[in-house]
Enzyme design. Sequence first.
Site, PDB file in Angstrom:
ATOM      1  N   ARG A   1      -4.636  -8.753   3.295  1.00  0.00           N
ATOM      2  CA  ARG A   1      -5.752  -7.839   3.537  1.00  0.00           C
ATOM      3  C   ARG A   1      -6.827  -7.913   2.460  1.00  0.00           C
ATOM      4  NH1 ARG A   1      -1.869  -2.869   4.486  1.00  0.00           N
ATOM      5  NH2 ARG A   1      -1.122  -3.961   2.664  1.00  0.00           N
TER       6      ARG A   1
ATOM      7  N   SER B   1       0.984   0.550   7.449  1.00  0.00           N
ATOM      8  CA  SER B   1       1.928   1.476   8.083  1.00  0.00           C
ATOM      9  C   SER B   1       1.923   2.814   7.342  1.00  0.00           C
ATOM     10  CB  SER B   1       3.338   0.897   8.062  1.00  0.00           C
ATOM     11  OG  SER B   1       3.384  -0.299   8.789  1.00  0.00           O
TER      12      SER B   1
ATOM     13  N   HIS C   1      -0.707  -5.698  12.211  1.00  0.00           N
ATOM     14  CA  HIS C   1       0.450  -6.588  12.396  1.00  0.00           C
ATOM     15  C   HIS C   1       0.314  -7.375  13.702  1.00  0.00           C
ATOM     16  CE1 HIS C   1       2.816  -3.366  10.005  1.00  0.00           C
ATOM     17  NE2 HIS C   1       2.698  -4.427   9.225  1.00  0.00           N
TER      18      HIS C   1
ATOM     19  N   LYS D   1      10.751  -0.368  -1.294  1.00  0.00           N
ATOM     20  CA  LYS D   1      10.216   0.788  -0.556  1.00  0.00           C
ATOM     21  C   LYS D   1      11.318   1.804  -0.306  1.00  0.00           C
ATOM     22  CE  LYS D   1       6.358  -1.312   1.981  1.00  0.00           C
ATOM     23  NZ  LYS D   1       5.944  -1.847   3.287  1.00  0.00           N
TER      24      LYS D   1
END
Length: 163
Positions: free
Chosen positions: A92, A130, A18, A42
């Site tokens: 990513r 994360s 990040h 989430k």
Amino acid sequence: MRRIAVCPGSFDPVTLGHLDIITRASKLFDKVIVLISRNAGKSEPSFTATERMLMIEAVTHNLDNVVIDILDGLLADYVRNVGAVAIVKGLRAVSDFEYEFQMALANKKLYPEAETVFLTTASENMYLSSSVVKQIACFGGDISHFVPEVILENIQQRLVKER
Ligand code: PNS
């Protein structure tokens, strides 16, 4: 005209991946708002929004044009309200693409004035997320390669306690 970008995410917690994206965005735009947002897909975050904000503050204090805010609402509305021209996201791998593409199209529909800008993640952060950090820390593993040093202790203590 000042060009404002919003860099949204859960940041639960903020990682070196990040930080790399935020730093690079700060060189492209006049002002970058790192926006701690809620991802309805989430489960409950491990850190409160205020804890996440303090961690991001600690790792971005050297970036003069970066500010942090918390949102419990629609990203497109926030972007419109602050007059931002872009939403910046890190990409990513191919696995990120479909989800990010869907969000970019939805945001474009909700607020056509803003563009979503994807920055390719640095190769060393390709695997970093994360949730990977949380998994490792939770079982007492070394996360020093994944999170900024100033918040390392804080994250380790909290996540080991959570077990
Ligand atoms: O770091 P994440 O969890 O991948 O970030 C996703 C996030 C928080 C940016 C996204 O869920 C979001 O924008 N949430 C705010 C609410 C919203 O506008 N949702 C619709 C997005 S199309």
